[in-house]
Design an enzyme around this catalytic site. Structure first.
Site, PDB file in Angstrom:
ATOM      1  CB  SER A  20      -0.912   0.004   1.233  1.00 46.20           C
ATOM      2  OG  SER A  20      -1.724   1.159   1.254  1.00 46.20           O
ATOM      3  CD1 TRP A  84      -6.041   3.652  -3.255  1.00 42.22           C
ATOM      4  CD2 TRP A  84      -7.750   3.577  -4.661  1.00 42.22           C
ATOM      5  NE1 TRP A  84      -5.945   2.461  -3.904  1.00 42.22           N
ATOM      6  CE2 TRP A  84      -6.978   2.387  -4.777  1.00 42.22           C
ATOM      7  CE3 TRP A  84      -8.875   3.733  -5.468  1.00 42.22           C
ATOM      8  CZ2 TRP A  84      -7.317   1.379  -5.684  1.00 42.22           C
ATOM      9  CZ3 TRP A  84      -9.196   2.724  -6.367  1.00 42.22           C
ATOM     10  CH2 TRP A  84      -8.435   1.568  -6.460  1.00 42.22           C
ATOM     11  CG  ASN A  87     -11.721   4.835   1.900  1.00 48.24           C
ATOM     12  OD1 ASN A  87     -11.971   5.166   3.063  1.00 48.24           O
ATOM     13  ND2 ASN A  87     -12.288   5.429   0.856  1.00 48.24           N
ATOM     14  CD  GLU A  88      -4.359   0.348  -0.943  1.00 49.09           C
ATOM     15  OE1 GLU A  88      -4.748   0.213  -2.118  1.00 49.09           O
ATOM     16  OE2 GLU A  88      -3.234   0.789  -0.646  1.00 49.09           O
ATOM     17  CG  LEU A  89      -4.335   2.425   7.076  1.00 46.64           C
ATOM     18  CD1 LEU A  89      -3.182   1.423   7.067  1.00 46.64           C
ATOM     19  CD2 LEU A  89      -3.851   3.784   7.564  1.00 46.64           C
TER      20      LEU A  89
END
Length: 450
Positions: A20, A84, A87-89
């Site tokens: 990420s 993005w 939210n990925e985290l």
């Protein structure tokens, strides 16, 4: 009608690592070097080069996160500029909490405290990203960033050679992958229930040190549970070590016959322990070195199959020997050892339920979670003779695998006799049968020899 049993679904891992990150600068420089190092070590990494990014996570990306064993989060100043990425985290941290996914933060040109508290330039960028966002979402983002910054990771400003840091991260990830095992073997022991109970007891979020005991009789699965716990949470600590009885025996071998509290034996045991947890050979000259070297380290220490109070006193005399947030887990069948050491947080491992016991037995006897229809009664009685003890279920099931129905009936008739009333006798019988190359134990006339 026969009752059927099914196991809980296991996770299918498609990737070893999910990276990420934010920004073309990170992708082209640091991340490209890291992924190349992963590729050279045959570490399968998710690559999203061709994915079009939007404000919400695509289902394919959520699946990739969920189906990765390890998430490497590369935090630069621009990470907080992306909805993005934030939210990925959140998805990554959920996987860490729900499934024990390993998360490794890399602070690239960034102070971890700025991530933890959302301060400095990172904090300013984060606040701009939060504009016009729901308050609940902002709270979730803040919590995820704070938790991430509290995980032991890599700080680029601590390295004068980026290539060395990349190599070290790849070596560390490779080591962690060796520890992560398929959940198939764990699920059959009802491991998730044990993990949930122990997570409450260990309270990993607390910054206070804590000692916890895992208590249970021989064969109940204490070590299996402890190993799974170690594999899932060791990445959260600066140093971690799993000390088993073999390690202790090897370390004390040269002092065989010495009195139980021999000073030189104590020094030698501490020396081996420190060398193991710090990863380099050490020589110590007094017994206060463990506390001196580890009092500022957040460590995870497992002491497995412990029966010797001297060993516990020598390796973990008190929680004050270790840094804030440390966890010391003592696995034993002796409640007295735990009480004598002042360990009040104790998880007593229960026997599996009848349904789960039958699954464990069938997994070893039939390589599936339920018995064939014409073996239902025989399998249920066999599991009953094992007393729902996991070790007994595994050994008995393994012994019976591939045998004819008549052999099962003959064996159960024998077990109904008084001399086979104890699980120890059944285990002895099965061990002898498994170790007999000629498999003479198949014949009833051999049973009287046991």
């Amino acid at each position: 009608m026969a009752k059927s049993y099914s196991s809980s679904p296991s996770r299918v891992y498609e990737y070893d690592v999910f990276p990420s990150f934010r920004g073309a600068d990170v992708r082209i420089s640091f991340l490209s070097h890291l992924i190349r190092e992963f590729d050279q070590k045959l570490i399968k990494t998710f690559k999203d080069n061709k994915m079009e990014r939007s404000l919400s996570l695509k289902p394919t990306l959520e699946v990739a996160i969920r189906n990765s064993k390890i998430a490497v989060v590369v935090l630069s100043q621009n990470y907080a500029s992306s909805i993005w990425c934030l939210n990925e985290l959140l998805a990554i941290m959920r996987c860490m909490e729900e499934f024990g996914q390993i998360v490794i933060p890399v602070f690239y040109g960034l102070d971890p405290s700025h991530v933890r508290h959302q301060t400095g330039e990172f904090g300013e960028i984060f606040e701009n990203t939060c504009l016009n966002q729901p308050e609940e979402l902002k709270v979730q983002w803040r919590g995820a960033l704070s938790k991430l910054a509290n995980i032991f990771g890599y700080h680029s400003q601590s390295w004068d050679n980026e290539g060395k840091m990349v190599e070290e991260i790849a070596i560390y990830v490779s080591g962690k992958l060796l520890l992560t095992s398929s959940k198939d073997s764990e699920d059959i022991f009802g491991i998730e229930n044990h993990m949930a109970e122990l997570k409450l007891l260990l309270d990993f979020e607390s910054k206070e040190g804590r000692m916890v005991g895992i208590l249970g009789s021989s064969g109940v699965g204490k070590t299996t549970i402890a190993r799974a716990l170690f594999n899932r949470h060791s990445h959260q600590f600066q140093n971690s070590v799993f000390i088993d009885r073999a390690f202790v025996s090897r370390s004390m071998e040269i002092y065989r016959g010495a009195n139980p509290y021999d000073h030189n034996m104590k020094l030698h045991l501490q020396e081996k322990f420190l060398s193991e947890i710090l990863g380099n050979d050490l020589k110590i000259f007094h017994t206060g070195v463990v506390e001196e070297r580890l009092k500022n380290h957040k460590v995870l220490v497992f002491l497995d199959d412990l029966e010797n109070q001297f060993v516990l006193d020598t390796l973990a005399g008190g929680i004050n020997w270790f840094g804030p947030g440390s966890r010391i887990i003592v696995i034993t069948k002796s409640k007295h050892i735990l009480r004598a050491h002042g360990i009040d947080n104790i998880y007593k491992v229960p026997l599996p339920s009848d349904g789960l016991a039958l699954q464990i037995f069938c997994r070893n006897a039939f390589r599936q979670n339920y018995p064939p229809g014409d073996f239902m009664e025989l399998a249920s009685e066999s599991a009953l003779h094992a007393g729902n003890l996991p070790l007994g279920l595994v050994v008995l099931g393994s012994y019976l695998r591939g045998r004819y129905k008549k052999e099962w009936i003959d064996m159960l008739m024998m077990f109904r006799k008084s001399q086979f009333g104890k699980i120890q006798e059944i285990l002895k019988f099965c061990y002898n049968g498994l170790n007999n190359k000629n498999d003479e134990a198949r014949s009833p006339h051999c049973w009287s020899r046991l």
